[in-house]
Scaffold this active site. Structure first.
Site, PDB file in Angstrom:
ATOM      1  N   LYS A  15       0.656  -1.463   0.369  1.00  0.00           N
ATOM      2  CA  LYS A  15       0.137   0.463   0.010  1.00  0.00           C
ATOM      3  C   LYS A  15       1.112   0.853   0.233  1.00  0.00           C
ATOM      4  CE  LYS A  15      -2.508  -1.065   3.959  1.00  0.00           C
ATOM      5  NZ  LYS A  15      -1.849  -2.338   4.539  1.00  0.00           N
ATOM      6  N   VAL A  17       4.218   1.605  -1.108  1.00  0.00           N
ATOM      7  CA  VAL A  17       5.101   2.200  -2.571  1.00  0.00           C
ATOM      8  C   VAL A  17       4.045   2.362  -3.784  1.00  0.00           C
ATOM      9  CG1 VAL A  17       6.221   1.037  -4.277  1.00  0.00           C
ATOM     10  CG2 VAL A  17       7.060   0.816  -1.507  1.00  0.00           C
ATOM     11  N   LYS A  37      -1.533   9.694   6.505  1.00  0.00           N
ATOM     12  CA  LYS A  37      -1.650   8.105   7.213  1.00  0.00           C
ATOM     13  C   LYS A  37      -1.976   8.489   8.513  1.00  0.00           C
ATOM     14  CE  LYS A  37      -0.049   3.513   7.079  1.00  0.00           C
ATOM     15  NZ  LYS A  37      -0.051   2.280   7.111  1.00  0.00           N
ATOM     16  N   ASP A  49       5.878   5.476   7.164  1.00  0.00           N
ATOM     17  CA  ASP A  49       5.292   4.912   6.315  1.00  0.00           C
ATOM     18  C   ASP A  49       4.864   6.678   5.199  1.00  0.00           C
ATOM     19  OD1 ASP A  49       4.792   2.125   6.342  1.00  0.00           O
ATOM     20  OD2 ASP A  49       2.454   2.502   6.693  1.00  0.00           O
ATOM     21  N   GLU A 108      -3.807   6.551   3.061  1.00  0.00           N
ATOM     22  CA  GLU A 108      -4.061   5.682   3.294  1.00  0.00           C
ATOM     23  C   GLU A 108      -3.792   4.894   4.357  1.00  0.00           C
ATOM     24  OE1 GLU A 108       0.463   2.142   3.861  1.00  0.00           O
ATOM     25  OE2 GLU A 108       0.647   4.567   3.126  1.00  0.00           O
ATOM     26  N   GLY A 111      -3.776  -1.409   7.599  1.00  0.00           N
ATOM     27  CA  GLY A 111      -4.400  -3.221   6.539  1.00  0.00           C
ATOM     28  C   GLY A 111      -4.522  -3.019   5.971  1.00  0.00           C
ATOM     29  N   SER A 170       2.642  -5.785  -6.367  1.00  0.00           N
ATOM     30  CA  SER A 170       4.678  -5.868  -6.128  1.00  0.00           C
ATOM     31  C   SER A 170       4.436  -7.221  -7.505  1.00  0.00           C
ATOM     32  CB  SER A 170       5.127  -6.995  -5.010  1.00  0.00           C
ATOM     33  OG  SER A 170       6.202  -7.184  -5.008  1.00  0.00           O
ATOM     34  N   ALA A 198       7.670  -6.345  -8.521  1.00  0.00           N
ATOM     35  CA  ALA A 198       8.623  -6.363  -7.072  1.00  0.00           C
ATOM     36  C   ALA A 198       9.506  -5.203  -6.538  1.00  0.00           C
ATOM     37  CB  ALA A 198       8.892  -7.257  -7.275  1.00  0.00           C
ATOM     38  N   GLY A 199       9.891  -5.039  -5.502  1.00  0.00           N
ATOM     39  CA  GLY A 199      10.723  -4.261  -4.709  1.00  0.00           C
ATOM     40  C   GLY A 199      11.219  -2.813  -5.445  1.00  0.00           C
TER      41      GLY A 199
END
Length: 226
Positions: A15, A17, A37, A49, A108, A111, A170, A198-199
């Site tokens: 979330k 990213v 957030k 975050d 954001e 969970g 991802s 991913a990454g």
């Protein structure tokens, strides 16, 4: 108001990213963007975050209401810190105060959609309903994602909260049969707005900017601002 709530089908789904990539895209498109957030946990270990969003997206208008040190669900983290979760009114007021005409305000969650983030069982879905804000759902590509995604979308529909689509948080460099099939199946559940590799969160600023520009359709992002 131009508020977009970002949730996920679980924890560690990507979330933050995704929020950073969307904020970065909006900033580079010349839009005024802020990120909220409301609740953060796990900050004792340096897991902030909003700091990740600032580093990746280059956005400075960042807002939070409560931070708790242990990496637990918000209610447990608050209680172990000797604190209470914020009230529903306080959460709504934080977001409403950040938003303004012409601005894209990204919110954001912590969970999944129905995790308690406010006193009395208040969830991110409740805030989206209060603020009449659509919800973007970050999903996984692997096995189990279809069930989790359908459950989240049905929970939104049950309260007449509009879904703004899905983002794969991802996407593997070498997807297998399950991931490829799931991507097609997810697209039948709702528009897949992006699939971040991913990454992505480890990229440098310039590389992350390039990724963010390519990941989302600019017309869709601009259309989020009323």
């Amino acid at each position: 108001m131009s508020i977009l709530v970002v949730t996920g089908t679980g924890t560690g789904i990507g979330k933050t990213v995704v929020t950073a990539a969307l904020a970065c895209h909006a900033r580079l498109a010349g839009l005024d963007v802020a990120v909220c957030k409301p609740i953060q946990t796990g900050t004792r270990d340096g897991d902030d975050d909003l700091a990740v969003v600032a580093r990746l997206a280059g956005v400075e208008d960042l807002h939070s209401l409560a931070k708790f040190p242990e990496p637990l669900a918000p209610l447990a983290a608050a209680h172990r810190a000797g604190a209470d979760l914020p009230s529903r009114a306080a959460l709504d007021d934080l977001i409403a105060a950040v938003d303004r005409p012409g601005r894209l305000t990204l919110v954001e969650g912590a969970g999944g959609l129905l995790v308690e983030i406010g006193r009395g069982g208040v969830t991110l879905r409740d805030l989206a309903e209060d603020l009449r804000a659509p919800v973007l759902t970050v999903v996984a590509p692997g096995l189990g994602t279809l069930n989790h995604t359908v459950l989240t979308l049905e929970a939104l529909a049950h309260r007449d909260v509009r879904s703004e689509g899905l983002v794969i948080g991802s996407w593997p460099a070498q997807p297998g049969v399950a991931e490829i099939d799931n991507r097609d199946a997810l697209a039948r559940l709702g528009p897949v707005r992006a699939a971040l590799p991913a990454g992505a969160g480890t990229l440098s600023g310039t590389d992350f900017e390039r990724l963010s520009v390519q990941a989302f359709d600019e017309a869709w992002v601009r259309g989020l601002v009323g």
